[in-house]
Design a protein around this motif. Structure first.
Motif, short mmCIF file in Angstrom:
data_model
loop_
_atom_site.label_atom_id
_atom_site.label_comp_id
_atom_site.label_asym_id
_atom_site.label_seq_id
_atom_site.Cartn_x
_atom_site.Cartn_y
_atom_site.Cartn_z
N LYS A 41 0.84 -1.21 0.00
CA LYS A 41 0.00 0.00 0.00
C LYS A 41 0.87 1.26 0.00
O LYS A 41 0.69 2.16 -0.81
CB LYS A 41 -0.93 0.03 1.23
N THR A 42 1.83 1.29 0.93
CA THR A 42 2.69 2.47 1.02
C THR A 42 3.54 2.61 -0.26
O THR A 42 3.73 3.72 -0.76
CB THR A 42 3.60 2.37 2.27
N ASN A 43 3.99 1.47 -0.80
CA ASN A 43 4.78 1.52 -2.04
C ASN A 43 3.97 2.13 -3.19
O ASN A 43 4.52 2.89 -4.00
CB ASN A 43 5.23 0.11 -2.46
N LEU A 310 -2.87 9.82 1.72
CA LEU A 310 -3.04 9.59 3.16
C LEU A 310 -2.71 8.13 3.48
O LEU A 310 -3.48 7.23 3.13
CB LEU A 310 -4.48 9.89 3.58
N ASP A 311 -1.57 7.92 4.08
CA ASP A 311 -1.13 6.55 4.36
C ASP A 311 -1.46 6.20 5.80
O ASP A 311 -0.84 6.75 6.72
CB ASP A 311 0.39 6.46 4.10
N ASP A 312 -2.43 5.31 5.99
CA ASP A 312 -2.74 4.80 7.33
C ASP A 312 -2.99 5.89 8.36
O ASP A 312 -2.57 5.78 9.51
CB ASP A 312 -1.51 4.02 7.84
N ILE A 313 -3.71 6.96 8.00
CA ILE A 313 -3.76 8.09 8.93
C ILE A 313 -4.83 7.97 10.01
O ILE A 313 -4.83 8.74 10.95
CB ILE A 313 -3.95 9.45 8.23
MG LIG Z 1 2.28 0.99 4.82
#
Ligand SMILES: [Mg+2]
Ligand SMILES: Nc1ncnc2c1ncn2[C@@H]1O[C@H](COP(=O)(O)OP(=O)(O)OP(=O)(O)O)[C@@H](O)[C@H]1O
Length: 365
Positions: A41-43, A310-313
């Motif tokens: 996901k972050t990638n 928005l990563d895992d916010i």
């Molecule tokens: Mg991540």
């Protein structure tokens, strides 16, 4: 004049971190990237960031290719106002990275950065509040380099001269020599670039603080007062005079002890350093308010709607705050948004509760 719309329609990744090859199509409004820990996901968000700014948010180009490979490639179909644009990045180890726009090679990075404004919010960003001043300077620089290619050029020049001046001070010390005229050449260049950067940062902070406060109150219902100050050696000093007065100090330390390379943003809550007394949720609210302020100022400056990543916010935020943020990002003040989360049920609930119409769920496994 209306703000120019901007969104990514399609993204093709080859060898980008964990993706050997993958193609994504996005909604022009909300995109939910959902999957377990480690699925990429972050990638994926990072690849979107790369498409906008020609750099990863986390890693140097060298660390981006899928393990053991020497290249990566990104191809993006972008919609900017009425235009459709094809942006390509090709990286091959030991060769210069190539960027092309509609199949035409981009010769200067400075002419590319800022075209596609983008704001990224990740869990690691709490370092913006807790970490060293360097991280806050990077935040300002990441914003201002998107604002202005002139700022980027002056920053590159300042950092280069600073490295040279420090090397010179070190060599004076080691060889027990001193050459005032030579040092002065570096001083003049440092002053020229330093003053430009300082003025830019000072003007930016004047705009930034009220927008930050607006968001902080909007999300937080205004119960705590947060004070933000810009700290710089240059606020009360003429830089050329300052370099002269600290010359002896610099010679002993073998480095430049004053200048904009030591600037900081200071946060206070009830006159105490924020990092000492704020709860994790409060820190996160400050962080989000900073990023949303960054978003708004970029939008005004560029007259283009930035992307928001928005990563895992939602972790550590109470449901009231999550709803407020959600209402905000689905409004017309925001454009294309990417949201990553591990919990599909939570996302589906959010979509339903907030009556979202324009969205796409992208499941990863
Ligand atoms: Mg991540
Ligand atoms: N250059 C690379 N080459 C290959 N794999 C990589 C590279 N960089 C990172 N990875 C791997 O990519 C995987 C996915 O990472 P990512 O951070 O995107 O996951 P995530 O879905 O965001 O997980 P989480 O929910 O824990 O945040 C990790 O296993 C990581 O080791």
């Amino acid at each position: 004049m209306p703000i120019c719309s901007f969104y990514i329609q399609q993204l093709k990744l080859s060898n980008y971190k964990s993706y050997s090859f993958k193609e994504f199509n996005f909604s022009e409004k909300l995109n939910f990237i959902v999957g377990n820990n480690g699925v990429g996901k972050t990638n994926l968000l990072d690849a979107v960031y790369y498409s906008c700014l020609s750099k990863s948010y986390f890693s140097s180009d060298l660390m981006v290719p899928n393990f053991q490979d020497a290249f990566f490639r990104i191809e993006t179909n972008v919609s900017l106002g009425v235009d459709n644009q094809l942006v390509e990045f090709k990286y091959l180890k030991q060769e210069k990275k190539e960027i092309s726009l509609n199949k035409v090679k981009v010769e200067k990075l400075t002419s590319f950065v800022g075209k596609y404004p983008c704001v990224f919010i990740t869990p690691d960003d709490n370092q913006l509040i807790l970490g060293a001043s360097e991280i806050r300077r990077k935040f300002i620089d990441a914003t201002l380099c998107q604002f202005s290619s002139d700022y980027l050029l002056h920053l590159v020049s300042y950092n280069k001269v600073l490295t040279q001046r420090n090397a010179l001070l070190k060599s004076f010390y080691e060889k027990r020599t001193f050459d005032n005229a030579l040092l002065d050449v570096y001083n003049q260049q440092l002053v020229q670039a330093g003053n430009f950067i300082h003025q830019f940062r000072k003007d930016f902070m004047l705009q930034f603080v009220p927008v930050f406060e607006k968001y902080y109150r909007q999300i937080f219902d205004g119960d705590e007062q947060i004070d933000i100050h810009y700290h710089s050696d240059l606020l009360d000093n003429d830089y050329a005079t300052l370099l002269e007065t600290t010359q002896e100090q610099d010679r002993v330390a073998q480095r430049t002890t004053k200048g904009i390379h030591l600037d900081d943003i200071v946060f206070e809550m009830k006159n105490f350093p924020l990092k000492k007394i704020a709860s994790q949720g409060q820190q996160k609210t400050v962080l989000l308010s900073m990023k949303l302020a960054q978003f708004e100022l970029l939008k005004i400056e560029k007259q283009v709607m930035p992307l928001l990543l928005l990563d895992d916010i939602f972790d550590k935020l109470d449901s009231g705050r999550i709803t407020k943020i959600f209402q905000l990002i689905k409004s017309e003040s925001f454009g294309q948004v990417f949201i990553s989360d591990t919990d599909i049920d939570k996302i589906e609930q959010l979509i339903e509760n907030n009556n979202c119409k324009q969205y796409k769920i992208i499941p990863l496994d």
